[in-house]
Design a protein around this motif. Structure first.
Motif, PDB file in Angstrom:
ATOM      1  N   LEU A 156       0.789  -1.102  -0.419  1.00 11.56           N
ATOM      2  CA  LEU A 156      -0.382   0.007   0.320  1.00 11.56           C
ATOM      3  C   LEU A 156       0.368   0.833  -0.185  1.00 11.56           C
ATOM      4  CD1 LEU A 156      -2.385  -1.076   2.817  1.00 11.56           C
ATOM      5  CD2 LEU A 156      -3.230  -0.962   0.070  1.00 11.56           C
ATOM      6  N   HIS A 214      -5.018   5.494   1.584  1.00 11.17           N
ATOM      7  CA  HIS A 214      -4.074   4.989   0.799  1.00 11.17           C
ATOM      8  C   HIS A 214      -4.638   3.422  -0.211  1.00 11.17           C
ATOM      9  CE1 HIS A 214      -2.818   5.345   4.936  1.00 11.17           C
ATOM     10  NE2 HIS A 214      -1.513   4.250   4.764  1.00 11.17           N
ATOM     11  N   HIS A 252       0.482   5.713   0.445  1.00 10.10           N
ATOM     12  CA  HIS A 252      -0.335   6.298   1.122  1.00 10.10           C
ATOM     13  C   HIS A 252      -0.006   8.041   0.501  1.00 10.10           C
ATOM     14  CE1 HIS A 252      -1.114   8.903   4.965  1.00 10.10           C
ATOM     15  NE2 HIS A 252      -1.792   8.740   4.428  1.00 10.10           N
ATOM     16  N   ALA A 267      -4.906  -4.414   7.446  1.00 13.10           N
ATOM     17  CA  ALA A 267      -5.204  -3.257   6.564  1.00 13.10           C
ATOM     18  C   ALA A 267      -6.984  -3.219   6.319  1.00 13.10           C
ATOM     19  CB  ALA A 267      -4.859  -3.046   4.960  1.00 13.10           C
ATOM     20  N   GLU A 323       8.744  -1.621   5.852  1.00 18.46           N
ATOM     21  CA  GLU A 323       7.911  -0.418   6.031  1.00 18.46           C
ATOM     22  C   GLU A 323       8.720   0.639   4.864  1.00 18.46           C
ATOM     23  OE1 GLU A 323       5.660   1.819   8.817  1.00 18.46           O
ATOM     24  OE2 GLU A 323       4.654   0.125   9.498  1.00 18.46           O
ATOM     25  N   ILE A 362      -6.852   4.559   8.719  1.00 18.15           N
ATOM     26  CA  ILE A 362      -6.775   4.419   7.008  1.00 18.15           C
ATOM     27  C   ILE A 362      -7.957   4.654   6.363  1.00 18.15           C
ATOM     28  CG2 ILE A 362      -4.085   3.361   7.656  1.00 18.15           C
ATOM     29  CD1 ILE A 362      -5.436   1.412   6.513  1.00 18.15           C
TER      30      ILE A 362
END
Length: 308
Positions: free
Chosen positions: A32, A46, A34, A186, A161, A195
């Protein structure tokens, strides 16, 4: 996504062809990115990496998906054109190239050719198309794909990340971070308000979460996704349309092809309950789909839209 309809004075924008790819790693995590909260389109949301077809850069929509993934995350889905090649670009070379490509200072194909690489277009499995509703000020016709990292030899970012902050040609920032996260996590973060997803991403993750069980990607799971891609599901062109159905407590009902209000049999639900904030960004989504996507998709779900 706003539920308001377009006015008679404003021409309906033609959807721009675009592509996006759901990349699944060996731990069943998906990539994903952002988007910058200040971005013109989908600020703070996202999404899966992707973007618009660039005729100067892309020979096809799969190439668009691969190029945009490289620009936005640093993950390069490409393979060597030489069987004995052992050289791969360094992290520094990758970062320099992705910034140059993003700023239109380098052609993606030239970068691949200079390193004896070719885009892994064969690894991309079609996984529905989505067309932005006519009332939206900016519209896209997006081909979504799924790709599995165990099936390809990625270069660069492939887990965890990563802070990105990709500069636009005007010096702005488009993507502020990228990360791999399991679909169940998620979706849980979305439901908790941590998110935000738009309906296509929520729909696709909700489909994959039932398949990508556990934290180890298996051959059986990849086979099930490939079955969807090759079948009626993978060919669906989804045109969300608002259903005006009285008091829905602030929610918009978005119907999809094959819903009972869109040519489906009586009782067939293929829709989402959506609550949007100012600017059309979705704050809450609930998917309502009461049929099996492997065996119960009705042919009318595949009808091409008469109006884009």
């Amino acid at each position: 996504m706003s539920a308001s309809t377009s006015t008679n004075t404003r021409p309906i924008p033609i959807p721009r062809p675009s592509a996006s790819v759901v990349i699944v790693n060996g731990r069943n995590e998906v990539l994903l990115v952002h988007r910058n909260p200040k971005a013109r389109a989908f600020g703070g949301v996202h999404v899966f990496p992707g973007g618009n077809l660039d005729k100067k850069q892309d020979a096809s929509l799969p190439v668009t998906a691969i190029r945009e993934t490289f620009e936005e995350s640093g993950l390069l889905l490409a393979s060597s054109t030489e069987q004995s090649a052992s050289y791969l670009p360094s992290d520094t070379e990758l970062d320099e190239a992705r910034h140059a490509i993003h700023q239109q200072k380098m052609l993606f194909q030239d970068f691949l050719t200079s390193h004896n690489l070719e885009a892994d277009v064969q690894s991309l499995l079609p996984f529905t198309q989505w067309i932005t509703p006519p009332y939206a000020p900016r519209r896209f016709h997006t081909q979504f794909y799924v790709a599995f990292l165990p099936e390809v030899a990625p270069t660069g970012f492939s887990s965890g990340e990563k802070q990105e902050r990709i500069p636009k040609p005007d010096g702005g920032q488009e993507v502020v971070e990228a990360r791999f996260v399991h679909p169940r996590k998620a979706l849980a973060e979305c439901q908790q308000g941590k998110i935000t997803f738009m309906p296509p991403q929520y729909y696709i993750l909700s489909t994959l979460v039932d398949i990508l069980q556990g934290d180890v990607n298996t051959l059986e799971q990849r086979s099930r996704v490939e079955t969807l891609s090759r079948g009626l599901f993978g060919r669906m062109v989804i045109n969300p349309r608002p259903l005006h159905a009285g008091n829905t407590e602030g929610y918009t009902i978005l119907t999809y092809e094959g819903d009972e209000t869109r040519g489906g049999s009586k009782g067939r639900l293929h829709r989402a309950l959506v609550k949007a904030e100012k600017g059309g960004i979705t704050s809450e989504i609930t998917l309502q789909r009461n049929f099996d996507v492997f065996s119960e998709i009705e042919p009318q779900a595949l009808k091409e839209p008469s109006k884009l």
